[in-house]
Design a protein around this motif. Structure first.
Motif, PDB file in Angstrom:
ATOM      1  N   GLU A  57       0.802  -1.218   0.000  1.00 39.65           N
ATOM      2  CA  GLU A  57       0.000   0.000   0.000  1.00 39.65           C
ATOM      3  C   GLU A  57       0.840   1.276   0.000  1.00 39.65           C
ATOM      4  OE1 GLU A  57      -2.366   1.279   3.586  1.00 39.65           O
ATOM      5  OE2 GLU A  57      -4.003   0.592   2.306  1.00 39.65           O
ATOM      6  N   PRO A  58       1.839   1.423   0.906  1.00 41.48           N
ATOM      7  CA  PRO A  58       2.641   2.649   0.880  1.00 41.48           C
ATOM      8  C   PRO A  58       3.399   2.838  -0.435  1.00 41.48           C
ATOM      9  CG  PRO A  58       2.949   1.464   2.943  1.00 41.48           C
ATOM     10  CD  PRO A  58       2.211   0.549   2.033  1.00 41.48           C
ATOM     11  N   LEU A  59       3.925   1.749  -0.997  1.00 40.13           N
ATOM     12  CA  LEU A  59       4.661   1.858  -2.252  1.00 40.13           C
ATOM     13  C   LEU A  59       3.742   2.306  -3.378  1.00 40.13           C
ATOM     14  CD1 LEU A  59       7.014   1.476  -4.186  1.00 40.13           C
ATOM     15  CD2 LEU A  59       6.551  -0.987  -4.181  1.00 40.13           C
ATOM     16  N   PHE A  60       2.554   1.719  -3.457  1.00 36.90           N
ATOM     17  CA  PHE A  60       1.596   2.103  -4.498  1.00 36.90           C
ATOM     18  C   PHE A  60       1.219   3.578  -4.370  1.00 36.90           C
ATOM     19  CE2 PHE A  60      -2.965   2.741  -5.422  1.00 36.90           C
ATOM     20  CZ  PHE A  60      -2.918   2.588  -6.796  1.00 36.90           C
ATOM     21  N   ALA A  61       0.878   4.008  -3.146  1.00 37.69           N
ATOM     22  CA  ALA A  61       0.485   5.402  -2.941  1.00 37.69           C
ATOM     23  C   ALA A  61       1.638   6.346  -3.252  1.00 37.69           C
ATOM     24  CB  ALA A  61       0.004   5.603  -1.502  1.00 37.69           C
ATOM     25  N   TYR A  62       2.859   5.945  -2.877  1.00 41.92           N
ATOM     26  CA  TYR A  62       4.007   6.828  -3.101  1.00 41.92           C
ATOM     27  C   TYR A  62       4.258   7.031  -4.590  1.00 41.92           C
ATOM     28  CZ  TYR A  62       8.525   9.015  -2.327  1.00 41.92           C
ATOM     29  OH  TYR A  62       9.558   9.911  -2.315  1.00 41.92           O
ATOM     30  N   ARG A  63       4.186   5.952  -5.359  1.00 47.28           N
ATOM     31  CA  ARG A  63       4.430   6.078  -6.794  1.00 47.28           C
ATOM     32  C   ARG A  63       3.333   6.907  -7.464  1.00 47.28           C
ATOM     33  NH1 ARG A  63       7.791   2.765  -9.603  1.00 47.28           N
ATOM     34  NH2 ARG A  63       6.278   2.443 -11.264  1.00 47.28           N
ATOM     35  N   MET A  64       2.091   6.719  -7.050  1.00 47.19           N
ATOM     36  CA  MET A  64       0.992   7.493  -7.624  1.00 47.19           C
ATOM     37  C   MET A  64       1.114   8.972  -7.267  1.00 47.19           C
ATOM     38  SD  MET A  64      -0.958   5.467  -9.441  1.00 47.19           S
ATOM     39  CE  MET A  64      -2.479   6.402  -9.589  1.00 47.19           C
ATOM     40  N   MET A  65       1.445   9.268  -6.015  1.00 45.45           N
ATOM     41  CA  MET A  65       1.579  10.661  -5.603  1.00 45.45           C
ATOM     42  C   MET A  65       2.849  11.298  -6.175  1.00 45.45           C
ATOM     43  SD  MET A  65      -1.112  11.575  -3.946  1.00 45.45           S
ATOM     44  CE  MET A  65      -1.929  10.617  -5.236  1.00 45.45           C
ATOM     45  N   ASP A  66       3.854  10.496  -6.445  1.00 45.02           N
ATOM     46  CA  ASP A  66       5.038  11.012  -7.125  1.00 45.02           C
ATOM     47  C   ASP A  66       4.658  11.509  -8.517  1.00 45.02           C
ATOM     48  OD1 ASP A  66       7.864  11.467  -7.662  1.00 45.02           O
ATOM     49  OD2 ASP A  66       7.771   9.671  -8.910  1.00 45.02           O
ATOM     50  N   ARG A  67       3.812  10.753  -9.192  1.00 52.21           N
ATOM     51  CA  ARG A  67       3.332  11.199 -10.510  1.00 52.21           C
ATOM     52  C   ARG A  67       2.489  12.461 -10.382  1.00 52.21           C
ATOM     53  NH1 ARG A  67       2.320   5.485 -10.903  1.00 52.21           N
ATOM     54  NH2 ARG A  67       3.909   4.495 -12.202  1.00 52.21           N
ATOM     55  N   LEU A  68       1.693  12.541  -9.314  1.00 54.43           N
ATOM     56  CA  LEU A  68       0.906  13.754  -9.102  1.00 54.43           C
ATOM     57  C   LEU A  68       1.827  14.953  -8.893  1.00 54.43           C
ATOM     58  CD1 LEU A  68      -1.706  15.271  -8.639  1.00 54.43           C
ATOM     59  CD2 LEU A  68      -1.706  14.482  -6.269  1.00 54.43           C
ATOM     60  N   GLY A  69       2.925  14.757  -8.150  1.00 52.72           N
ATOM     61  CA  GLY A  69       3.878  15.850  -7.970  1.00 52.72           C
ATOM     62  C   GLY A  69       4.482  16.299  -9.282  1.00 52.72           C
ATOM     63  N   LEU A  70       4.817  15.347 -10.161  1.00 56.62           N
ATOM     64  CA  LEU A  70       5.342  15.699 -11.478  1.00 56.62           C
ATOM     65  C   LEU A  70       4.268  16.362 -12.332  1.00 56.62           C
ATOM     66  CD1 LEU A  70       7.370  12.442 -12.259  1.00 56.62           C
ATOM     67  CD2 LEU A  70       8.263  14.633 -11.465  1.00 56.62           C
ATOM     68  N   LEU A  71       3.037  15.876 -12.190  1.00 62.90           N
ATOM     69  CA  LEU A  71       1.933  16.434 -12.970  1.00 62.90           C
ATOM     70  C   LEU A  71       1.611  17.858 -12.536  1.00 62.90           C
ATOM     71  CD1 LEU A  71      -0.306  15.794 -15.084  1.00 62.90           C
ATOM     72  CD2 LEU A  71      -1.722  15.028 -13.170  1.00 62.90           C
ATOM     73  N   PRO A 124      -5.799  12.099 -10.348  1.00 59.78           N
ATOM     74  CA  PRO A 124      -4.908  11.045  -9.821  1.00 59.78           C
ATOM     75  C   PRO A 124      -5.155  10.712  -8.366  1.00 59.78           C
ATOM     76  CG  PRO A 124      -3.704  13.089 -10.171  1.00 59.78           C
ATOM     77  CD  PRO A 124      -5.049  13.285 -10.779  1.00 59.78           C
ATOM     78  N   THR A 125      -5.544  11.704  -7.535  1.00 58.44           N
ATOM     79  CA  THR A 125      -5.802  11.413  -6.127  1.00 58.44           C
ATOM     80  C   THR A 125      -7.015  10.499  -5.987  1.00 58.44           C
ATOM     81  OG1 THR A 125      -4.969  13.623  -5.602  1.00 58.44           O
ATOM     82  CG2 THR A 125      -6.108  12.445  -3.861  1.00 58.44           C
ATOM     83  N   GLN A 126      -8.050  10.807  -6.729  1.00 59.23           N
ATOM     84  CA  GLN A 126      -9.255   9.977  -6.716  1.00 59.23           C
ATOM     85  C   GLN A 126      -8.937   8.552  -7.149  1.00 59.23           C
ATOM     86  OE1 GLN A 126     -12.484  11.679  -8.998  1.00 59.23           O
ATOM     87  NE2 GLN A 126     -13.088   9.683  -9.787  1.00 59.23           N
ATOM     88  N   GLU A 127      -8.112   8.415  -8.177  1.00 55.70           N
ATOM     89  CA  GLU A 127      -7.774   7.083  -8.681  1.00 55.70           C
ATOM     90  C   GLU A 127      -6.858   6.339  -7.709  1.00 55.70           C
ATOM     91  OE1 GLU A 127      -6.251   8.729 -12.154  1.00 55.70           O
ATOM     92  OE2 GLU A 127      -8.196   8.897 -13.157  1.00 55.70           O
TER      93      GLU A 127
END
Length: 721
Positions: free
Chosen positions: A556-570, A587-590
């Motif tokens: 769970e933490p790894l998945f959330a971190y990678r998704m939020m990393d993309r949000l930071g880049l976005l 992306p947060t909703q997804e």
């Protein structure tokens, strides 16, 4: 040379950094003269290439720069003698090597990337400067490596020994700011009253993006802690864990917001007020978030966590829709408070010096890699070098080799920015400024002086200004390039040598390279900002599909971190969409959906086979939707996919609701409801019936009171920032 507004922006620390860098450059120049090296200016210019106001940044980059320099020199040393009879192949090889190294370096968002970047353009600088005289390649290579290494060592030594500025205190202020931003985001999320409040949701999207970007941007700073010796050096592992926890709270906050909205929708539908106990919990939550002192906030949050835990345990099994909505809200609030308090306790203990050793879970998670953007940048570097060489060969222009060197340098360093075209055009401006300063030094001052002290004094006014500009982030590249090009254009030697034709030729070659390179890069990366945003989103959709389809680990933490990393880049590219962010950019909703899917995967093996099969069907339908979104236009998927998903969720809800009462049943219902409400907000739930023989209510669990951290400094968040 400097506007009054820019002078006001510079602080005493910036001028001190400039003075340190100037002394390091003069030292490097003196050593290069002492060893009678061919181009001492490269030693002086390299100091500015590696110098940063923060000591950890210099140390981390310098080590990898030396390795990259040696690797690039080795490639040049092998390629020039081998292909001296085939210059066309040699040009393609050097350009291709530069592009390949740039591609690899852009995929690694740590200081290690400097190994490949330096290897790329160092090979071009050495190779093209020796392409006409291959017999001297060994001497030229050794001299360039010596000059560059002298500059790196002098810059690093001065940064580490004199008036050292550590990154730890700056990073601590940044982390304090994370909590300020998280408090504000939490408050605004709880204020959401309806999924239809478009303006409020747009503001929340931007707040989430800003927090994700702030955390994502600081990832490199944590890496620099490994290379400095401040008091924060031992805290790097704890700060890494804090990274993971903070980004996980962004989707958890979204789920909590949706749970609150669902309660309000139910209240409006039944025309009954929200239960007083939930209203009190929400009021206490907002009051806790508005506490200024860290100690007070921690104590208030701890009491709230205890109350929420007790209230959740008193709810008992879910027996109707109202119970589902209440327990969904309380469960998600407890989960958010758990992570928030853990983050707060971790950071306050770390700052107080009570964090020792390396705790579990502190390993760095892999970051997002944008292969598309890296490939386009590499392609731009390759064709920029090729075009400069073709022009030089077709016109027999002696400055062509300089243009090729500058094209490789400009395309490589410019690719680090969000807009490579704009960054490379900055190089052209730096060339003009350096040419003016170089003309004054070379033809106005040097003929009138004798001796090294006066030579250093001639450079001082310009290099001190350029060094101070390096301290301003938005002008850093301009300052570095101005100082580097000034040394290259003047090219000081043991004896005075000035050739106006050669000087003009070098300036024109640099201007040509820094004009043609952004044109080529801009052509290759046409519409790159929008495309990059779509690639980031598509990568997230593909990952959610993999999680849903059991093709990705349930971390769970790894998945959330990678998704939020993309949000930071976005977040850096959201301005291209204007005032209103499109609805398909969520992306947060997804990520919240993905976390609920991870929860379903955890529960499936613990449930009866028939129920687990219904949950698997839900996951497969989610995977189908996100696969279609990843390959569709503007993140669209067929309506039939959503209809099928809704049907699968409703079937699963009915089956789970009708199963024997248990804690796992309730957890499954909460995860299914979270997915349903996120995909289909406002959609009425199907009719749910209890099992025929419900079991007795679970006894209340032992209170999970989380005590406030001890010895928390008396400090206010805004004061800390």
């Amino acid at each position: 040379m400097m506007s009054p507004s820019l002078l006001k922006e510079l602080k005493d620390a910036d001028w001190l950094f400039s003075l340190k860098t100037f002394f390091a450059a003069v030292l490097a120049l003196y050593i290069a003269f002492a060893f009678d090296l061919e181009r001492p200016a490269w030693a002086m210019g390299t100091v500015y290439l590696v110098s940063q106001p923060i000591a950890g940044q210099v140390a981390s980059k310098s080590f990898f720069r030396i390795i990259g320099t040696l690797l690039g020199a080795g490639v040049a040393l092998l390629s020039i003698p081998t292909l001296q009879s085939a210059p066309e192949l040699l040009i393609v090889l050097l350009a291709g090597w530069c592009g390949l190294c740039l591609y690899i370096s852009l995929l690694d968002r740590t200081p290690r990337s400097y190994v490949f970047m330096l290897a790329g353009y160092t090979a071009s600088i050495i190779g093209f400067s020796s392409i006409d005289t291959p017999v001297n390649i060994f001497d030229v290579t050794v001299a360039r490596v010596e000059e560059i290494v002298i500059g790196i060592v002098c810059g690093t030594m001065m940064s580490e020994l004199i008036f050292v500025r550590h990154i730890g205190p700056l990073l601590a202020k940044r982390i304090d700011n994370w909590f300020v931003m998280l408090n504000e985001l939490s408050t605004h999320s709880l204020e959401s009253t309806s999924p239809e409040s478009t303006a409020h949701e747009q503001d929340l999207k931007r707040e989430r993006s800003r927090l994700a970007r702030e955390v994502s941007d600081s990832y490199g700073q944590v890496t620099h802690l490994y290379y400095e010796h401040s008091t924060y050096h031992t805290l790097r592992h704890y700060i890494r864990i804090l990274h993971h926890r903070i980004v996980l709270q962004i989707p958890l906050l979204f789920s909590l917001e949706q749970a609150g909205i669902a309660l309000k929708e139910q209240s409006d539908a039944t025309q009954t007020p929200t239960a007083p106990d939930l209203q009190e919990i929400e009021t206490r939550m907002v009051e806790s978030l508005h506490k200024d002192e860290i100690r007070e906030q921690s104590e208030a949050m701890s009491r709230l966590y205890t109350a929420v835990t007790r209230l959740e345990s008193q709810e008992g099994p879910i027996k109707d829709v109202d119970g589902l909505l209440r327990k969904n809200f309380l469960s998600r609030l407890r989960r958010f408070l758990d992570h928030f308090l853990a983050s707060l306790t971790l950071w306050t203990n770390a700052r107080a010096g009570r964090a020792l050793g390396r705790p579990p879970g502190s390993n760095a998670y892999p970051l997002h890699r944008d292969h598309g953007a890296a490939f386009r940048s590499a392609l731009g570097a390759f064709f920029s070098v090729i075009v400069c060489c073709i022009f030089a060969i077709s016109t027999t222009w002696p400055g062509g080799t300089i243009a090729a060197q500058m094209a490789a340098l400009g395309a490589s360093i410019g690719a680090l920015g969000e807009n490579p075209t704009s960054a490379i055009l900055t190089f052209a401006k730096a060339t003009i400024v350096a040419a003016i300063a170089g003309f004054i030094v070379l033809f106005g001052l040097l003929p009138m002086i004798d001796g090294f002290p006066l030579l250093a004094l001639c450079f001082a006014p310009f290099l001190l200004i350029f060094g101070a500009i390096v301290s301003i982030p938005r002008l850093s590249v301009f300052g570095v390039l101005s100082a580097l090009l000034l040394g290259i254009l003047v090219n000081p030697q043991s004896r005075y040598q000035a050739d106006l034709a050669s000087f003009t030729n070098s300036v024109l070659a640099m201007l040509f390279a820094f004009t043609i390179t952004p044109a080529i890069v801009g052509l290759i990366r046409l519409f790159a900002v929008e495309k990059t945003a779509q690639r980031l989103l598509a990568a997230g959709w593909t990952e959610i599909a993999a999680v849903s389809h059991n093709r990705w680990i349930t971390n769970e933490p790894l998945f959330a971190y990678r998704m939020m990393d993309r949000l930071g880049l976005l977040a850096r590219r959201l301005n291209t969409f204007g005032e209103k962010i499109p609805s398909w950019i969520a992306p947060t909703q997804e990520t919240a959906i993905g976390l609920d899917v991870v929860e379903l995967r955890r529960l499936e093996p613990l449930l009866p086979f028939d129920i687990a099969s219904h949950l698997a069907a839900v996951r497969e339908n989610i995977a189908i939707i996100f696969v279609h979104k990843a390959h569709g236009v503007d993140g669209s998927a067929p309506q039939a996919d959503f209809d099928q998903l809704l049907s699968a969720i409703d079937i699963a809800l009915r089956e789970v609701f009708a199963s024997a009462l248990s804690d796992r049943r309730d957890e499954t219902l909460i995860a299914l409801f979270g997915i349903r409400h996120t995909f289909f907000p406002g959609k009425a739930l199907p009719e749910l019936t209890l099992p025929e023989t419900p079991r007795a209510q679970n006894p209340p669990p032992v209170s999970l009171t989380l005590s406030a951290p001890t010895s928390i400094p008396s400090m206010k968040w805004k004061q800390a920032v």
